[in-house]
Design a protein around this motif. Structure first.
Motif, mmCIF file in Angstrom:
data_model
loop_
_atom_site.group_PDB
_atom_site.id
_atom_site.type_symbol
_atom_site.label_atom_id
_atom_site.label_comp_id
_atom_site.label_asym_id
_atom_site.label_seq_id
_atom_site.Cartn_x
_atom_site.Cartn_y
_atom_site.Cartn_z
ATOM 1 N N UNK A 370 0.826 -1.201 0.000
ATOM 2 C CA UNK A 370 0.000 0.000 0.000
ATOM 3 C C UNK A 370 0.874 1.271 0.000
ATOM 4 N N UNK A 371 0.519 2.211 0.862
ATOM 5 C CA UNK A 371 1.202 3.505 0.858
ATOM 6 C C UNK A 371 2.615 3.434 1.441
ATOM 7 N N UNK A 372 2.926 2.336 2.100
ATOM 8 C CA UNK A 372 4.260 2.228 2.709
ATOM 9 C C UNK A 372 5.350 2.230 1.656
ATOM 10 N N UNK A 373 5.011 1.860 0.413
ATOM 11 C CA UNK A 373 6.026 1.901 -0.637
ATOM 12 C C UNK A 373 6.499 3.338 -0.849
ATOM 13 N N UNK A 374 5.646 4.305 -0.486
ATOM 14 C CA UNK A 374 6.039 5.705 -0.669
ATOM 15 C C UNK A 374 6.616 6.325 0.596
ATOM 16 N N UNK A 375 6.334 5.723 1.749
ATOM 17 C CA UNK A 375 6.716 6.381 3.008
ATOM 18 C C UNK A 375 8.191 6.219 3.357
ATOM 19 N N UNK A 376 8.856 5.236 2.778
ATOM 20 C CA UNK A 376 10.279 4.976 3.072
ATOM 21 C C UNK A 376 10.513 4.903 4.586
ATOM 22 N N UNK A 377 9.789 4.006 5.186
ATOM 23 C CA UNK A 377 9.815 3.879 6.645
ATOM 24 C C UNK A 377 11.169 3.358 7.153
ATOM 25 N N UNK A 378 11.685 4.001 8.176
ATOM 26 C CA UNK A 378 12.891 3.506 8.868
ATOM 27 C C UNK A 378 12.482 3.096 10.283
ATOM 28 N N UNK A 379 12.607 1.834 10.639
ATOM 29 C CA UNK A 379 12.135 1.398 11.957
ATOM 30 C C UNK A 379 12.918 2.035 13.112
ATOM 31 N N UNK A 380 12.215 2.263 14.207
ATOM 32 C CA UNK A 380 12.852 2.709 15.448
ATOM 33 C C UNK A 380 13.463 1.468 16.106
ATOM 34 N N UNK A 381 14.714 1.543 16.473
ATOM 35 C CA UNK A 381 15.379 0.395 17.102
ATOM 36 C C UNK A 381 15.924 0.806 18.468
ATOM 37 N N UNK A 382 15.713 -0.027 19.469
ATOM 38 C CA UNK A 382 16.333 0.151 20.792
ATOM 39 C C UNK A 382 17.124 -1.107 21.107
ATOM 40 N N UNK A 383 18.001 -1.015 22.088
ATOM 41 C CA UNK A 383 18.943 -2.126 22.243
ATOM 42 C C UNK A 383 18.918 -2.855 23.572
ATOM 43 N N UNK A 384 18.259 -2.294 24.579
ATOM 44 C CA UNK A 384 18.381 -2.923 25.898
ATOM 45 C C UNK A 384 17.390 -4.051 26.125
ATOM 46 N N UNK A 385 16.336 -4.088 25.325
ATOM 47 C CA UNK A 385 15.369 -5.181 25.452
ATOM 48 C C UNK A 385 14.601 -5.176 26.767
#
Ligand code: SF4
Lengths: 498, 249
Positions: A370-385
């Protein structure tokens, strides 16, 4: 040895390679050596005395899903398990064992999954789940559920504790089993099937319905207009904001922070009320449909939403800033309920839980639709779990979704007034649909027969992967921290139990 | 401290002052009205995903309806969903709306058990049981207690233990796997006790009808004190229904 497809691509069922079980096992396990690959679905369907196993491994870097299959007899035969070599398969093989009675010689944890009404061993009863036990004078067991203290779905948690400390937690589910996959076949009308999709998990209506619709339209070889793609993506991002905000309220409740609980709780209201303005239902039931759009998102709604987001954002940021500077809050959230990156990778968690443990896994980025092909989403990542990482993910994703929505509503696609019709389902076909709900990766798969009728429907909620993550994360924590750990995962019972 | 007060002030007034009269924003699929217009009845009946519509005269059962809205979209002159959110009743038959019948849905005072207003009119503690609920009704029941709807001001609250409760609120179509736990929980509540069904799934099993994974014996064996339709129930529908039940006499 596999066929490579894109998200929402329909292929003839015959084009899926059928491998000898030994080859099937080694091919799929070798695919997982690449860290950007994980199993998005592995299931079976029963036809004429044969169990057809279908394994779907997604590769996030080249945006493909590799499908392969194997046909086995089951019965008295004993098979080597995938799980012995990669734990991420554990839940899928448990399901295969439960549904078809497939026997494995080396599966380390071959326990019931959900006690479906038609499970193979009718002697195995939900009241008699084989809990892991440690016989020791120094340890005690605590059982909680299936009914819990709040307004929450049922599930049973069995803790083995040393004093206040959790040594082991086993989570027994299945209480919510409604036979929904079977109903997808039994109920023939499209509107019935959409209503079912909306009820897989009522807190993920947009996510599951989008997965269903995309799958269905692909099976019918229909390409949705920009207007349809726009409203599906918009609904999914609004749902993400609403549930994440509600979760922050829940986290505050669980640590007895009254101000945060009230403010985040009330901030969810204007977002879900917007769904009501848009489609007449606060949780977006009735909004998304195959081929058509009953509720066009017009300029007026765009303006209304912009105003809502403006006032939401300032109050939200003020509350978040207060929340995350309080040492008494951080003391409860930091280093609590840690799911290490290694553990997360080995059991194959997805979505928010994966991202909080340092794993980049987000369908919006890796297999956009859908529209995500246009949004160029970059996921938020955290590291401590830890609980705090999972809280931070929510915070940053809320802000990210707000900015996506702001961008999207700058240019609302024009209404497509043409009466669209949809052709029949393609015959003898297989389709797989992935969507990133607020919890994580949703996967639906379908198979049709030579009359173009749906003969099999498989649903995978992200919770399928993630429940074990919760059980591991609470080890060595105090049992009093269990509620906050559970809330930070916020997994679905009905999505798991189906 | 000052920041906290600032945050509080910025929230403004959030509670709904009069929960019985407030108008809901936007579109709302509330009590349906069915006109006398002639339409293709077979098509209308066939369209409904839960067989909620029947003919001669045309009737719509909001205890079965999932509020998908498609009938009103396809036959706008025939069926209209009004913004009336007062849908709860103690009579199952009151949920069936007939052609031309545009009257309010009520709790019938003659059918309320006497002990309800005697014991519960000022305070009602409820235990919620989700039995195959999809978490949408559960979210809305939680919302009843938030700062917007603030159900607690009427003395109505959800409690953790059945021992503290005056009744149960069931959501979901009642899965076989939850049937026993539901029964045990109900028995743990002291007498007198009430039973409320919240949402279409609980009332009729909705879209899950015909599923072999359900066990609705509990519903068939007990008298239900309040039916609250919705998919999910709207907090205003729930609160108004419960208020009517405990205050009417
Ligand atoms: S709104 Fe209700 S009555 Fe109308 S079609 Fe949908 S389920 Fe049937």
């Amino acid at each position: 040895m596999t066929i490579s497809i894109k998200n929402n691509q329909t292929i003839p069922i015959q084009s899926i390679p059928v491998l000898k079980y030994e080859d099937f096992l080694s091919v799929n396990l070798s695919l997982l050596q690449d860290a950007s690959s994980h199993c998005v679905n592995y299931y079976g369907l029963f036809e004429a005395g044969i169990i057809k196993l279908i394994c779907c491994i997604a590769n996030d870097s080249d945006h493909t899903v590799l499908i392969s299959s194997s046909e086995i007899i089951g019965g008295e035969n004993i098979y080597p398990s995938f799980t012995a070599q990669h734990f991420s398969f554990h839940i899928f093989e448990r399901e295969l064992h439960e549904n078809f009675g497939i026997r494995y010689n080396d599966h380390p944890w071959l326990k019931p999954v959900r006690y479906p009404y038609d499970h193979a061993n009718q002697e195995s009863l939900i009241s008699n789940y084989p809990f892991y036990q440690i016989h020791s004078e120094e340890l005690h067991e605590v059982g909680v559920g299936p009914i819990h203290a709040g307004i929450i779905e049922p599930g049973h948690f069995r803790f083995i504790c040393s004093g206040e400390q959790i040594i082991h937690l086993e989570i027994q589910l299945g209480y919510q089993h409604r036979g929904i996959e079977q109903l997808f076949i039994h109920k023939k009308k499209l509107l019935q099937r959409i209503s079912l999709a909306e009820s897989i998990a009522g807190d993920s209506v947009a996510g599951h319905t989008t997965a269903f619709i995309n799958l269905w339209e692909s099976l019918c070889n229909y390409h949705p207009s920009e207007e349809l793609q726009f409203s599906r993506t918009l609904a999914m991002e609004l749902e993400r904001i609403a549930i994440h905000t509600g979760d922050l309220s829940g986290i505050c409740t669980d640590i007895a922070y009254q101000l945060g609980s009230a403010v985040f709780g009330r901030l969810r209201t204007p977002i879900i009320n917007f769904f009501q303005s848009w489609c007449g239902n606060r949780l977006a039931k009735g909004l998304l449909r195959v081929v058509k759009n009953n509720y066009y998102f017009n300029e007026k709604l765009g303006l209304e939403l912009e105003n809502i987001l403006d006032s939401f954002e300032s109050d939200y940021i003020e509350m978040w800033n207060k929340f995350h500077e309080l040492p008494s809050i951080l003391a409860r959230l930091e280093k609590t309920g840690v799911l290490t990156t290694e553990a997360a990778a080995s059991i194959g968690v997805v979505g928010m839980i994966a991202k909080a443990s340092g794993i980049k896994r987000d369908i919006r980025n890796s297999h956009p639709h859908d529209y995500y092909t246009q949004l160029k989403h970059e996921p938020v990542i955290k590291h401590h779990g830890d609980v705090y990482s999972r809280t931070q993910i929510r915070n940053e994703e809320i802000r990210q979704s707000i900015s996506y929505i702001r961008n999207m509503i700058q240019t609302i696609p024009i209404r497509n007034n043409a009466e669209e019709s949809i052709g029949p389902l393609q015959k003898n076909s297989f389709t797989l649909s992935l969507a990133e709900g607020w919890r994580g990766e949703i996967c639906h798969c379908a198979v049709t027969d030579d009359n173009g009728e749906l003969i099999h429907y498989k649903i995978k909620d992200p919770s399928m992967h993630n429940w074990l993550g919760l059980a591991l994360a609470v080890r060595n924590n105090e049992i009093s921290d269990f509620p906050i750990c559970n809330k930070s995962f916020n997994l679905s019972y009905c999505g798991h139990d189906l | 401290m000052l920041d906290n007060i600032k945050i509080l002030i910025h929230q403004g007034k959030q509670y709904i002052p009069d929960i019985t009269k407030v108008e809901v924003p936007g579109i709302f699929k509330g009590r349906p009205e069915i006109s006398a217009e002639k339409v293709d009845i077979v098509a209308l009946i066939d369209l409904c995903p839960t067989n909620a519509i029947t003919a001669d005269p045309v009737r719509l059962d909001i205890g079965k309806c999932t509020f998908c809205g498609e009938c009103a979209l396809s036959f706008p002159g025939k069926i209209k969903f009004t913004k009336d959110y007062k849908l709860a009743t103690n009579q199952r038959s009151s949920l069936i709306i007939s052609e031309g019948e545009n009257t309010n849905i009520n709790v019938d005072p003659d059918q309320i058990r006497k002990e309800i207003s005697k014991y519960f009119s000022g305070s009602l503690k409820l235990r919620q049981i989700s039995a195959g609920g999809d978490n949408s009704n559960e979210l809305e029941l939680n919302a009843c207690g938030n700062v917007n709807f603030d159900m607690g001001r009427f003395g109505i609250e959800f409690v953790a233990s059945p021992r503290h409760a005056d009744g149960i609120v069931i959501t979901g179509p009642i899965s076989e796997n939850m049937a026993e736990a539901l029964q045990i929980c109900y028995e743990a509540i002291p007498q007198p006790k009430i039973i409320i069904l919240a949402g279409t799934d609980a009332i009729s099993s909705g879209i899950f009808s015909e599923s072999r994974a359900l066990n609705r014996n509990f519903i068939n064996q007990h008298t239900i004190d309040l039916f609250v339709p919705g998919n999910p129930v709207h907090p205003l529908t729930f609160i108004n229904g419960v208020l009517e039940l405990i205050r009417k006499r």
